[in-house]
Design an enzyme around this catalytic site. Structure first.
Site, short mmCIF file in Angstrom:
data_model
loop_
_atom_site.label_atom_id
_atom_site.label_comp_id
_atom_site.label_asym_id
_atom_site.label_seq_id
_atom_site.Cartn_x
_atom_site.Cartn_y
_atom_site.Cartn_z
N LYS A 1 49.24 -106.93 12.94
CA LYS A 1 49.57 -105.85 13.88
C LYS A 1 48.91 -104.52 13.48
O LYS A 1 48.37 -103.80 14.33
CB LYS A 1 51.09 -105.69 13.97
CG LYS A 1 51.77 -106.92 14.57
CD LYS A 1 53.27 -106.91 14.36
CE LYS A 1 53.96 -108.14 14.91
NZ LYS A 1 55.35 -108.30 14.45
N ALA B 1 51.94 -124.06 32.35
CA ALA B 1 51.60 -125.26 31.56
C ALA B 1 52.47 -125.28 30.32
O ALA B 1 52.60 -124.26 29.63
CB ALA B 1 50.13 -125.21 31.15
N GLY C 1 56.39 -105.75 19.75
CA GLY C 1 57.18 -106.27 20.88
C GLY C 1 57.27 -105.31 22.05
O GLY C 1 56.29 -105.01 22.72
N VAL D 1 59.63 -116.16 24.98
CA VAL D 1 59.00 -115.00 25.63
C VAL D 1 58.55 -115.36 27.04
O VAL D 1 58.70 -114.56 27.98
CB VAL D 1 57.82 -114.47 24.79
CG1 VAL D 1 57.09 -113.35 25.52
CG2 VAL D 1 58.32 -113.99 23.43
N ASP E 1 52.03 -111.13 9.15
CA ASP E 1 52.30 -110.74 10.54
C ASP E 1 52.12 -109.22 10.70
O ASP E 1 51.47 -108.76 11.65
CB ASP E 1 53.73 -111.17 10.91
CG ASP E 1 54.14 -110.72 12.28
OD1 ASP E 1 53.64 -111.28 13.27
OD2 ASP E 1 54.97 -109.78 12.38
N LYS F 1 48.98 -111.81 18.17
CA LYS F 1 48.37 -110.85 17.22
C LYS F 1 47.47 -111.52 16.22
O LYS F 1 46.44 -110.99 15.82
CB LYS F 1 49.46 -110.05 16.51
CG LYS F 1 50.44 -110.91 15.73
CD LYS F 1 51.85 -110.58 16.06
CE LYS F 1 52.39 -111.58 17.05
NZ LYS F 1 53.70 -111.31 17.54
N ILE G 1 57.89 -102.11 22.18
CA ILE G 1 57.47 -100.70 22.03
C ILE G 1 56.05 -100.55 22.61
O ILE G 1 55.16 -101.28 22.18
CB ILE G 1 57.45 -100.27 20.55
CG1 ILE G 1 58.81 -100.50 19.88
CG2 ILE G 1 57.01 -98.83 20.42
CD1 ILE G 1 58.82 -100.23 18.37
#
Ligand code: HSE
Length: 444
Positions: free
Chosen positions: A205, A43, A134, A14, A201, A105, A136
């Site tokens: 969210k 970093a 992501g 990412v 996960d 998250k 959206i």
């Protein structure tokens, strides 16, 4: 005006996507933001690899604290993940007066209250569009686009890995274990896929969306979390025969008694748009009292889709960072002092108080009276049956002994009642295997 300077902590997939999109679209982004946005310091533990991504013009260090300590950096992007060092660094960046953009998250769902309070006290922004679904822009939609509404419920496919697995199970008639291996081989599922397949996960969210939608604190510890590991190919086929698809949904709903906050596999009518979201795609349905039903669809992961969300946050901060803190959009959409129950916010309900309808699959002996006993228990509990499907019996164990699958769809009932009825049904000698229970959401 001179460009706003950004420090990036962690340049994985990412981070690299963010760097590339920011550079590729810099002219348009500058026209939108009103000033340039530049990543000037990175970093990463692998300095050589990081330097090869960003080129010689950007300073790369292996110490994240050096980025936080740099007085020229206005915004810190945290893309390390997890609750360990990432939490310490986010709090240190806030303490140093930096705005923070994060895709983390897990960190915000578990420690959001502490982090947002620290940010408010310091007058800095913590932006997290990339943390949910992501690419959206669902945080923006909930926090700003739908701000006129009393949100009634949200239901989302917010984990691409599990949606990919469920799509493959349905397409190929395979069981969970076989498809998980395939997903790992293709790189969709992590080597340790626990957070994805156990629903954690998705629960991170939906916890964030719930807070923003209903003006409550982030309360991951109160979420009900159930993954997809126990689903069989048979359930997906039976659901199909009854006109439903099985999806892992993150659901949050306002009721008179409180807020439902839950993740579990759900039967969804096959005709709903969200039931037709396949593969690794994400989708979120939001029901507001004024707008009605709205649907947001797109890629929930990946380098550039997630970068799209990270950069949207950078642009917001570039526009707003000189505004008075009280005139910015609040982190959780509602003014922080209105988030507690003293201001009339609703509590998160325990799962036993959630009302929904159910799919039940019972492996039973094919004998006279079995159906009557099962339906008798449901009737006694006041649970109304919507549909029953009985498969042709299989001969098992010789001497003509047969078994069959009995599928029952119920109307709405409170979960505690269903739990009690399930215990009674499970104790019947003619119920031969653990009963499968999947909740059903009409999403009408
Ligand atoms: N692992 C997540 C998914 C993406 O499969 O959707 C990051 O949240």
């Amino acid at each position: 005006m001179k460009p706003i300077q950004v420090g990036l902590l962690g340049i994985g997939v990412v981070g690299a996507g963010t760097f590339q999109v920011l550079r590729r679209n810099q002219e348009e982004i500058q026209r939108r933001a009103g000033r340039g946005i530049e990543i000037t310091m990175v970093a990463d533990l692998d300095v050589a690899r990081a330097q090869s991504i960003v080129g010689p013009g950007v300073k790369v260090v292996n110490d994240a604290r050096a980025v936080i300590a740099n007085p020229d950096i206005d915004i810190v992007i945290e893309l390390i993940g997890g609750y360990g060092i990432a939490k310490a660094l986010v709090l240190e960046a806030i303490a140093a007066g930096k705005h923070v953009v994060t895709a983390n998250k897990a960190l915000l769902a578990v420690h959001g209250t502490e982090i947002f309070a620290a940010a408010s006290a310091k007058g800095v922004m913590v932006a997290f569009e990339a943390a949910v679904a992501g690419g959206i822009p669902i945080i923006k939609a909930l926090r700003e686009g739908l701000t006129a509404n009393r949100i009634q419920w949200i239901a989302g496919i917010i984990n691409g890995t599990t949606n990919f697995i469920l799509s493959e199970m349905r397409d190929k008639g395979l069981d969970f274990g076989a498809v998980l291996k395939e997903a790992q081989r293709l790189g969709y599922a992590e080597a340790d896929p626990t957070f994805d397949i156990e629903g954690v996960d998705a629960a991170h969210k939906v916890t964030l969306m719930s807070a923003i939608a209903f003006g409550i604190p982030v309360q991951f510890d109160k979420a009900y979390v159930e993954g997809i590991t126990k689903l069989g190919a048979a359930d997906i086929q039976y659901a199909e025969q009854l006109g439903y698809r099985i999806k892992l949904l993150g659901i949050t709903k306002r009721t008179d008694k409180g807020i439902e906050l839950r993740v579990h596999p759900s039967l969804v009518p096959a005709k709903r748009l969200i039931a037709n979201v396949e593969g690794a795609m994400n989708a979120v349905v939001v029901q507001g009292d004024a707008v009605g039903t709205t649907l947001y669809y797109g890629k929930g992961a990946g380098a550039e889709p997630t970068a799209s969300a990270v950069i949207a946050d950078l642009v917001d901060i570039a526009r707003l960072h000189s505004a008075d803190a009280e005139h910015r959009v609040p982190h959780l959409a509602f003014q922080p002092h209105t988030l507690d129950e003293a201001m009339g916010t609703l509590p998160v309900l325990p799962m036993g108080e959630v009302v929904t309808s159910y799919y039940l699959r019972l492996r039973v002996a094919d004998e006279a009276g079995v159906l009557a006993k099962v339906t008798g228990i449901l009737a006694e509990a006041g649970i109304s049956i919507d549909a029953v499907l009985q498969r042709e019996a299989d001969e098992v164990g010789g001497e003509g002994a047969t078994q069959t699958d009995l599928i029952i769809l119920t109307h709405d009932c409170v979960e505690a009642k269903m739990n009690a009825a399930l215990a009674q049904m499970q104790a019947l000698p003619t119920v031969l295997a653990p009963i499968t229970r999947i909740r059903k959401e009409e999403l009408a």
